[in-house]
Design a protein around this motif. Structure first.
Motif, PDB file in Angstrom:
ATOM      1  N   ARG A  96       0.718  -1.323   0.045  1.00  0.00           N
ATOM      2  CA  ARG A  96       0.182   0.114   0.030  1.00  0.00           C
ATOM      3  C   ARG A  96       0.759   1.096  -0.053  1.00  0.00           C
ATOM      4  N   LEU A  97       1.858   1.387   0.746  1.00  0.00           N
ATOM      5  CA  LEU A  97       2.792   2.601   1.087  1.00  0.00           C
ATOM      6  C   LEU A  97       3.476   2.725  -0.253  1.00  0.00           C
ATOM      7  N   LEU A  98       3.986   1.509  -0.792  1.00  0.00           N
ATOM      8  CA  LEU A  98       4.780   1.647  -2.096  1.00  0.00           C
ATOM      9  C   LEU A  98       3.904   2.190  -3.219  1.00  0.00           C
ATOM     10  N   SER A  99       2.500   1.658  -3.433  1.00  0.00           N
ATOM     11  CA  SER A  99       1.719   2.177  -4.603  1.00  0.00           C
ATOM     12  C   SER A  99       1.562   3.620  -4.404  1.00  0.00           C
ATOM     13  N   LEU A 100       1.163   4.188  -3.006  1.00  0.00           N
ATOM     14  CA  LEU A 100       0.749   5.477  -2.611  1.00  0.00           C
ATOM     15  C   LEU A 100       2.088   6.377  -3.053  1.00  0.00           C
ATOM     16  N   SER A 101       3.443   5.894  -2.886  1.00  0.00           N
ATOM     17  CA  SER A 101       4.712   6.662  -3.106  1.00  0.00           C
ATOM     18  C   SER A 101       4.806   6.849  -4.375  1.00  0.00           C
ATOM     19  N   VAL A 102       4.962   5.769  -5.303  1.00  0.00           N
ATOM     20  CA  VAL A 102       5.039   5.557  -6.800  1.00  0.00           C
ATOM     21  C   VAL A 102       4.010   6.399  -7.345  1.00  0.00           C
ATOM     22  N   LEU A 103       2.907   6.332  -7.065  1.00  0.00           N
ATOM     23  CA  LEU A 103       1.535   7.156  -7.571  1.00  0.00           C
ATOM     24  C   LEU A 103       1.895   8.847  -7.565  1.00  0.00           C
ATOM     25  N   VAL A 104       2.553   9.170  -6.448  1.00  0.00           N
ATOM     26  CA  VAL A 104       2.831  10.461  -6.421  1.00  0.00           C
ATOM     27  C   VAL A 104       3.962  10.787  -7.473  1.00  0.00           C
ATOM     28  N   VAL A 105       4.759   9.978  -7.535  1.00  0.00           N
ATOM     29  CA  VAL A 105       5.959  10.450  -8.631  1.00  0.00           C
ATOM     30  C   VAL A 105       5.570  10.164 -10.006  1.00  0.00           C
ATOM     31  N   ARG A 106       4.546   9.149 -10.294  1.00  0.00           N
ATOM     32  CA  ARG A 106       3.963   9.303 -11.691  1.00  0.00           C
ATOM     33  C   ARG A 106       3.015  10.555 -11.858  1.00  0.00           C
ATOM     34  N   ILE A 107       2.432  11.168 -10.948  1.00  0.00           N
ATOM     35  CA  ILE A 107       1.674  12.352 -11.042  1.00  0.00           C
ATOM     36  C   ILE A 107       2.683  13.452 -11.435  1.00  0.00           C
ATOM     37  N   LEU A 108       3.724  13.465 -10.430  1.00  0.00           N
ATOM     38  CA  LEU A 108       4.509  14.631 -10.740  1.00  0.00           C
ATOM     39  C   LEU A 108       5.469  14.616 -12.131  1.00  0.00           C
ATOM     40  N   ALA A 109       5.516  13.384 -12.531  1.00  0.00           N
ATOM     41  CA  ALA A 109       6.529  13.230 -13.853  1.00  0.00           C
ATOM     42  C   ALA A 109       5.495  13.643 -14.948  1.00  0.00           C
ATOM     43  N   THR A 110       4.246  13.421 -14.726  1.00  0.00           N
ATOM     44  CA  THR A 110       3.099  13.497 -15.903  1.00  0.00           C
ATOM     45  C   THR A 110       3.015  15.194 -15.809  1.00  0.00           C
ATOM     46  N   LEU A 111       2.901  15.801 -14.906  1.00  0.00           N
ATOM     47  CA  LEU A 111       2.783  17.208 -14.697  1.00  0.00           C
ATOM     48  C   LEU A 111       4.011  18.073 -15.292  1.00  0.00           C
ATOM     49  N   GLY A 112       5.129  17.221 -15.263  1.00  0.00           N
ATOM     50  CA  GLY A 112       6.469  17.672 -15.775  1.00  0.00           C
ATOM     51  C   GLY A 112       6.327  17.730 -17.412  1.00  0.00           C
ATOM     52  N   ILE A 113       5.615  16.652 -17.753  1.00  0.00           N
ATOM     53  CA  ILE A 113       5.551  16.827 -19.249  1.00  0.00           C
ATOM     54  C   ILE A 113       4.637  17.731 -19.894  1.00  0.00           C
ATOM     55  N   ALA A 114       3.391  18.053 -18.951  1.00  0.00           N
ATOM     56  CA  ALA A 114       2.742  19.254 -19.295  1.00  0.00           C
ATOM     57  C   ALA A 114       3.516  20.558 -19.248  1.00  0.00           C
ATOM     58  N   TYR A 115       4.257  20.708 -18.457  1.00  0.00           N
ATOM     59  CA  TYR A 115       5.126  21.640 -18.281  1.00  0.00           C
ATOM     60  C   TYR A 115       6.075  21.962 -19.459  1.00  0.00           C
ATOM     61  N   LEU A 116       6.908  20.685 -19.897  1.00  0.00           N
ATOM     62  CA  LEU A 116       7.543  20.897 -21.121  1.00  0.00           C
ATOM     63  C   LEU A 116       6.702  21.029 -22.413  1.00  0.00           C
ATOM     64  N   ALA A 117       5.303  20.821 -22.272  1.00  0.00           N
ATOM     65  CA  ALA A 117       4.771  21.263 -23.603  1.00  0.00           C
ATOM     66  C   ALA A 117       4.477  22.452 -23.696  1.00  0.00           C
ATOM     67  N   ARG A 118       4.546  23.351 -22.537  1.00  0.00           N
ATOM     68  CA  ARG A 118       4.245  24.635 -22.543  1.00  0.00           C
ATOM     69  C   ARG A 118       5.392  25.557 -23.364  1.00  0.00           C
ATOM     70  N   LEU A 119       6.889  25.008 -23.421  1.00  0.00           N
ATOM     71  CA  LEU A 119       7.849  25.406 -23.732  1.00  0.00           C
ATOM     72  C   LEU A 119       8.130  25.349 -25.491  1.00  0.00           C
ATOM     73  N   HIS A 120       8.381  26.624 -25.874  1.00  0.00           N
ATOM     74  CA  HIS A 120       8.212  26.924 -27.357  1.00  0.00           C
ATOM     75  C   HIS A 120       9.384  25.937 -28.258  1.00  0.00           C
ATOM     76  N   HIS A 121      10.535  25.729 -27.667  1.00  0.00           N
ATOM     77  CA  HIS A 121      11.678  24.901 -28.176  1.00  0.00           C
ATOM     78  C   HIS A 121      11.935  23.834 -27.919  1.00  0.00           C
ATOM     79  N   VAL A 122      10.853  22.990 -27.163  1.00  0.00           N
ATOM     80  CA  VAL A 122      11.218  21.583 -26.517  1.00  0.00           C
ATOM     81  C   VAL A 122      11.324  20.787 -28.022  1.00  0.00           C
ATOM     82  N   GLY A 123      12.223  19.628 -27.595  1.00  0.00           N
ATOM     83  CA  GLY A 123      12.310  18.838 -28.672  1.00  0.00           C
ATOM     84  C   GLY A 123      11.545  17.312 -28.672  1.00  0.00           C
ATOM     85  N   TRP A 124      11.693  16.487 -29.689  1.00  0.00           N
ATOM     86  CA  TRP A 124      10.961  15.195 -29.630  1.00  0.00           C
ATOM     87  C   TRP A 124      11.672  14.386 -28.317  1.00  0.00           C
ATOM     88  N   PHE A 125      12.826  14.322 -28.576  1.00  0.00           N
ATOM     89  CA  PHE A 125      13.484  13.585 -27.595  1.00  0.00           C
ATOM     90  C   PHE A 125      13.593  13.906 -26.090  1.00  0.00           C
TER      91      PHE A 125
END
Length: 403
Positions: A65-94
């Motif tokens: 349970r605790l492992l699932s909760l911890s990793v789910l937080v990491v996953r949410i933050l990583a996805t928000l990071g993708i959203a932030y990168l999508a706001r940048l004008h010169h971000v590359g495919w890689f």
């Protein structure tokens, strides 16, 4: 309750579909190369191949349970990071691909811990129903995700849609946090067993059950071969049938309706005849025929009907085998065995994407679908006739749990 967890998990799946649509929309804007998209799909498979086995060890050693909760937080933050990168004008495919790899790495660690925890908070009797509800929850994302993702991209832009998809996982975190205290306590010997090696323990279990091993390797091969659908149907829809984008999106809805129907049917079949592996192989005869039907489709309506059949057959096989493996695998080995199963099941995907591209390039889009579907059909017939698989089927039909 368990239904709360499944409901919030379905919301997470919808969010995942929104994120996937947003990322694909972003990548197609950055590059029009089919090769780039093919490489992207290959790259996001790598975290699962690398992490599922050690994640299974962690799931058996740690508090699930605790492992699932911890990793789910990491996953949410990583996805928000993708959203932030999508706001940048010169971000590359890689750069986008690397951010998605981070998100998928968290998902790969979450998967065995969450599944082992979920099946650890209910008694064994309703495993078939729970497996069916899991598949139903997953198929909700096919019903709602693509359409909702397109609307959000139009209203909020790509970064906003990806961010909304990320936040859709927050209710699942609370669902796990409020439900997980009811997990069955594992005996001391189970904790000691959890300290053993990961792939070795999972592989040893499979070697002791050759019927299961043969069946898992069969599903691994079919996973690779059915990638002809993922690669070639978009080309068929856009360049051959000239479908509009909204009609192409409805194909996922058709698959989702089929998936929900298949989840209901799989639960009924498992309740009527628990442990009947024959149901899964019957579904895997219908599955490649649906892929062949995709290649023969003359318009969007025929494609939709083929996707409906694809969703039904695929989900019936998933529900039946999922419930069966949960019954056969001891609780203390579940994390390691299922991470090994997951690694084997996904191992053919990278090669499958390359094969699908080759078939489409050298034989044609329709012909590639026919070859892929035909190969799965022949493989289903051959594997179902193996002695170890027949012995497992007979043992389960007689009420046994070995093979």
């Amino acid at each position: 309750s368990v239904m709360t967890v499944l409901g919030t998990g379905a919301l997470t799946s919808v969010g995942g579909s929104i994120v996937s649509l947003g990322v694909i929309w972003l990548l197609t804007g950055l590059s029009h190369s089919a090769l780039d998209l093919g490489l992207y799909f290959m790259v996001i498979e790598l975290p699962y191949l690398a992490l599922l086995v050690p994640a299974g060890v962690w799931a058996d050693r740690a508090n699930r349970r605790l492992l699932s909760l911890s990793v789910l937080v990491v996953r949410i933050l990583a996805t928000l990071g993708i959203a932030y990168l999508a706001r940048l004008h010169h971000v590359g495919w890689f750069t986008i691909a690397l951010a998605v790899v981070a998100q998928e790495a968290a998902s790969a660690v979450l998967q065995p811990a969450y599944n082992a925890w979920l099946f650890g908070i209910v008694p064994p009797e309703p495993f078939g129903a729970l497996s069916g509800w899991q598949q139903a929850a997953n198929n909700v994302s096919n019903l709602l995700g693509p359409t909702l993702g397109g609307i959000l991209v139009s209203l909020l832009g790509i970064p906003g849609a990806i961010g909304a998809g990320a936040l859709a996982a927050v209710p699942q975190w609370f669902g796990i946090a409020l439900t997980g205290r009811s997990e069955r306590r594992r005996p001391p010997e189970a904790a000691a067993a959890g300290a053993g090696p990961g792939f070795a323990s999972g592989w040893q279990f499979l070697r002791e059950h050759p019927g299961i091993l043969a069946t898992v390797l069969f599903f691994s091969a079919t996973n690779g071969l059915n990638n002809v659908e993922a690669v070639l149907v978009p080309l068929l829809a856009r360049t051959v049938l000239h479908l509009p984008a909204w009609q192409f999106g409805l194909l996922s809805t058709a698959f989702g309706v089929g998936g929900l129907t298949g989840a209901w049917l799989g639960v009924r079949l498992d309740a009527a005849r628990p442990g009947r592996l024959g149901w899964a192989f019957a579904a895997m005869v219908a599955f490649p025929l649906a892929i062949v039907a995709l290649g023969r489709a003359a318009d969007g309506a025929e494609l939709g009907l083929a996707y409906l059949a694809l969703g039904i057959s695929f989900t019936v096989a998933e529900v039946v085998t999922g419930a069966l493996w949960q019954r056969m695998v001891p609780d203390d080995l579940r994390g390691r065995v299922f991470s090994t199963l997951g690694t084997l099941a996904r191992s053919a995907n990278p090669l499958g994407f390359l094969l699908a591209g080759w078939l489409g390039a050298f034989l044609g889009v329709r012909e590639g679908l026919w070859v892929g579907g035909g190969a799965i059909l022949l493989l289903t017939i051959a594997v179902s006739a193996l002695g170890s698989v027949r012995a497992l089927t007979a043992s389960l039909a007689a009420g046994g749990t070995t093979g």
